[in-house]
Design a protein around this motif. Structure first.
Motif, PDB file in Angstrom:
ATOM      1  N   GLU A 458       1.201  -1.496   0.128  1.00 23.28           N
ATOM      2  CA  GLU A 458      -0.301   0.348   0.368  1.00 23.28           C
ATOM      3  C   GLU A 458       0.874   0.958   0.286  1.00 23.28           C
ATOM      4  O   GLU A 458       0.407   1.956  -0.835  1.00 23.28           O
ATOM      5  N   ASP A 459       2.209   1.529   0.970  1.00 24.66           N
ATOM      6  CA  ASP A 459       2.533   2.648   0.991  1.00 24.66           C
ATOM      7  C   ASP A 459       3.831   2.862  -0.397  1.00 24.66           C
ATOM      8  O   ASP A 459       3.816   3.792  -0.707  1.00 24.66           O
ATOM      9  N   LYS A 460       3.751   1.442  -1.080  1.00 25.21           N
ATOM     10  CA  LYS A 460       4.562   1.674  -2.790  1.00 25.21           C
ATOM     11  C   LYS A 460       3.293   1.987  -3.673  1.00 25.21           C
ATOM     12  O   LYS A 460       4.137   3.017  -4.347  1.00 25.21           O
ATOM     13  N   LEU A 461       2.259   1.706  -3.521  1.00 20.44           N
ATOM     14  CA  LEU A 461       0.979   2.358  -4.360  1.00 20.44           C
ATOM     15  C   LEU A 461       1.223   4.160  -4.047  1.00 20.44           C
ATOM     16  O   LEU A 461       0.810   4.622  -4.994  1.00 20.44           O
ATOM     17  N   LYS A 462       1.395   4.418  -3.012  1.00 23.65           N
ATOM     18  CA  LYS A 462       0.975   6.187  -2.406  1.00 23.65           C
ATOM     19  C   LYS A 462       1.479   6.201  -3.754  1.00 23.65           C
ATOM     20  O   LYS A 462       1.962   7.742  -3.694  1.00 23.65           O
ATOM     21  N   ILE A 463       3.246   6.042  -2.945  1.00 24.65           N
ATOM     22  CA  ILE A 463       4.902   6.031  -3.581  1.00 24.65           C
ATOM     23  C   ILE A 463       4.647   6.472  -4.729  1.00 24.65           C
ATOM     24  O   ILE A 463       5.088   7.646  -5.307  1.00 24.65           O
ATOM     25  N   GLU A 464       4.134   5.216  -5.782  1.00 20.93           N
ATOM     26  CA  GLU A 464       4.304   5.798  -7.275  1.00 20.93           C
ATOM     27  C   GLU A 464       3.264   6.513  -8.012  1.00 20.93           C
ATOM     28  O   GLU A 464       3.090   7.273  -8.387  1.00 20.93           O
ATOM     29  N   THR A 465       1.951   6.328  -6.778  1.00 17.51           N
ATOM     30  CA  THR A 465       0.963   8.105  -8.082  1.00 17.51           C
ATOM     31  C   THR A 465       1.644   9.632  -6.850  1.00 17.51           C
ATOM     32  O   THR A 465       1.844   9.617  -7.806  1.00 17.51           O
ATOM     33  N   LEU A 466       2.062   9.197  -6.137  1.00 21.27           N
ATOM     34  CA  LEU A 466       3.388  10.405  -5.501  1.00 21.27           C
ATOM     35  C   LEU A 466       4.438  10.827  -7.293  1.00 21.27           C
ATOM     36  O   LEU A 466       4.237  11.813  -7.441  1.00 21.27           O
ATOM     37  N   THR A 514       2.845  15.361   1.609  1.00 20.90           N
ATOM     38  CA  THR A 514       1.514  13.424   1.468  1.00 20.90           C
ATOM     39  C   THR A 514       1.699  12.979   3.120  1.00 20.90           C
ATOM     40  O   THR A 514       0.448  12.567   3.537  1.00 20.90           O
ATOM     41  N   VAL A 518      -2.459  12.554   5.631  1.00 20.03           N
ATOM     42  CA  VAL A 518      -2.747  11.774   6.341  1.00 20.03           C
ATOM     43  C   VAL A 518      -2.367  11.583   7.810  1.00 20.03           C
ATOM     44  O   VAL A 518      -3.131  11.293   8.427  1.00 20.03           O
TER      45      VAL A 518
END
Length: 581
Positions: A458-466, A514, A518
């Motif tokens: 989940e953290d990785k997905l957030k970072i990729e979106t950023l 980001t 949160v």
């Protein structure tokens, strides 16, 4: 005692009515011209030193009468005793090892210093726990000090010379139950119990008889050593005990039968020696009897002479010349000597009777001895036959023992096999249980790791979106730069003056914003850096803090907490900063 001490006139009037000289608290007379012969109350005569109870020797105090309590003066307060006719104050049951007392009825203006001043006279005070409701708990160093403190129960306390209600009170002292006292008492009881057990153990060990030395196991070498000891008179007793233990253990078999027979034979050879020793001791006993008989007869002769002296002194010729006391002593001595003489004479006659009886027994046994001499040859033959019979019997017993040993060995082998199988089954069951526990632990760890992996994804997905958002922003900025080539110089100036100096810092700003978005209540710099170090371990705390301080319109530092819990937190304020810019 109900009158206040601050009114000397009332105090003097009360003492004057009793016919006593008015005395102040310090012992000085309040009225110097007082005449004790004048009684101011009708019906009360003046005090006379000869009246009962006022003599030189005071009357005895009955045991049931309580001791008279006196006024106690302290630096900051005064304690007045209770009415002696009132019953004693009630107290609770004394807890074991009690060193703490409850003190109630304190004045409202009373302080710990005043309480310490009053109760330190009872002993060393360890702690005072005072409450706001006019009571406290006092802990002393020893138990006997509590009894002294209970003596003050019922006293009325007054601070200074004030009569205000807030400066007065009636003390109520009682036992208190404290955990520290109970713990110390239990520790003391356990220590006493340990000492008692240790003392009993020492007493048992002292009165316990010493254990005999262990007997060595049978071997050929030990057999030869025991055989040599059996031949020695001084070591015979030790060797015969070892031989007896070996035979009872069942060490005799076909291989060792000859050795045991030789040892039994050497033990049999000691019979003649023991018989000779017995005869020698009997001879010594006879000689001692003769000596005792001669000495006893000599003692009896002397007793006879002493008794003859007493009898001659009792005759008329000498008896008249003695005084009455001397005659009495002589008669008493004569009776004592006659009694002792008769006792010794009876003992000597008993010895002579025993000798006569022994002589008669020997005369009766003489014909039997003649027969024994005639039959000695037959007895020797019978003994030889008995020895052969015994040897054959011992051989049979040895064979039987060997057979029994073989049967026992076979039974033991079968039992050992059964026990080994049971032990193997138990070990296998224990191993299976251990494997099951290990599998459960591994499954729990696997579930935990899966949960951690999901969080990381989940953290990785957030970072990729950023990162994608940041790339889009970079592409838009590059297009704007290409379209406005004419305004190249001012843009370069603004870029040179901007707080963000590299693409890496832009990425950091986006990730931090980001993260803080949160966390609306903010986060510490350590928490932010721990999150960033998961992405890049080269990121340091100082670099992140410097970057965030440069961007004052994007990040804001606030202090939260009070005192020791004061903490610095960073918050995201980009929306507010956008409006301001």
């Amino acid at each position: 005692m109900g009158l206040p001490m601050s009114d000397p006139t009332a105090w003097a009037t009360a003492m004057n009515n009793l016919g006593m000289a008015p005395m102040g608290m310090t012992g000085q007379p309040l009225l110097p011209d007082f005449d004790p012969a004048l009684g101011m109350m009708t019906g009360i005569p003046p005090i006379n030193p000869m009246m009962p109870g006022l003599g030189i020797v005071p009357p005895p105090i009955p045991p049931d009468m309580p001791a008279v309590k006196e006024i106690i003066h302290c630096k900051s307060c005064t304690l007045f005793p209770p009415n002696p006719h009132l019953p004693p104050p009630a107290t609770r049951e004394r807890p074991p090892g009690c060193k703490t007392v409850f003190v109630g009825g304190l004045p409202e203006n009373g302080t710990e210093q005043i309480i310490m001043e009053v109760f330190e006279q009872c002993g060393e005070v360890i702690a005072i726990r005072k409450s706001k409701k006019n009571f406290c708990h006092i802990r002393f160093a020893e138990e006997f000090m509590v009894d002294k403190a209970l003596y003050l129960s019922g006293y009325r306390i007054r601070l200074g010379s004030s009569t205000d209600k807030k400066d007065t009170g009636r003390l109520h002292v009682d036992f208190a139950q404290a955990r520290d006292d109970l713990y110390e008492w239990e520790c003391k009881q356990r220590m006493l119990a340990r000492e008692e057990r240790h003392r009993r153990r020492l007493e048992e060990e002292r009165f316990r008889p010493p254990s005999p030395p262990p007997v060595v196991h049978y071997s050929d070498h030990e057999c030869s050593v025991v055989a040599e000891k059996l031949k020695d008179d001084t070591k015979f007793l030790e060797a015969i005990q070892t031989l007896l233990t070996w035979i009872e253990r069942g060490e005799v078999n076909r291989r060792t039968a000859n050795n045991f027979y030789s040892m039994i034979q050497s033990a049999n050879s000691h019979i003649r020696r023991l018989v000779n020793e017995k005869a020698a001791h009997e001879k010594e006993m006879e000689e001692a009897k003769e000596k005792f008989k001669l000495a006893l007869s000599g003692i009896l002769v002397q007793f006879e002479q002493i008794v003859a002296v007493y009898h001659s002194a009792s005759k008329q010729k000498a008896w008249d010349h003695f005084t009455k006391a001397q005659r009495k002593n002589i008669s008493v001595w004569c009776k004592q000597a006659e009694e002792i003489r008769n006792i010794h004479n009876d003992e000597l006659m008993g010895i002579r009777r025993e000798e006569e009886m022994e002589m008669s027994d020997e005369e009766i046994e003489d014909p039997s001895e003649m027969k024994e001499t005639e039959e000695s040859a037959l007895v020797s033959q019978v003994e030889a036959l008995k020895e052969e019979n015994d040897s054959l019997r011992w051989q049979l017993d040895a064979y039987r023992n060997e057979v029994e040993l073989l049967k026992q060995e076979q039974g033991k082998a079968s039992r050992d096999e059964d026990t080994t199988k049971e032990q193997q089954m138990k070990l296998l069951q224990q191993a299976l249980q251990g494997m099951q526990k290990h599998l459960l632990k591994v499954q729990d760890e696997y579930k935990k790791r899966e949960a951690e992996l999901e969080k990381v994804r989940e953290d990785k997905l957030k970072i990729e979106t950023l990162l994608e958002n940041l790339k889009e922003q970079d592409s838009s900025t590059s297009r704007v730069c290409a379209c406005s080539q004419e305004k190249e110089c001012p843009v370069e100036k603004t870029l040179s003056n901007s707080p963000v100096k590299s693409e890496r810092e832009v990425l950091l700003v986006g990730i931090i914003s980001t993260f803080l978005h949160v966390h609306p209540f903010g986060a510490s710099i350590e928490y932010i850096c721990s999150y960033l170090q998961r992405l890049d371990s080269k990121i340091c705390t100082a670099e992140v803090e410097v970057l965030m301080t440069r961007l004052q319109n994007t990040f804001r530092q606030e202090l939260s907490g009070v005192g020791a819990s004061l903490e610095k937190r960073w918050k995201f304020c980009g929306f507010d900063g956008l409006k301001m810019t």
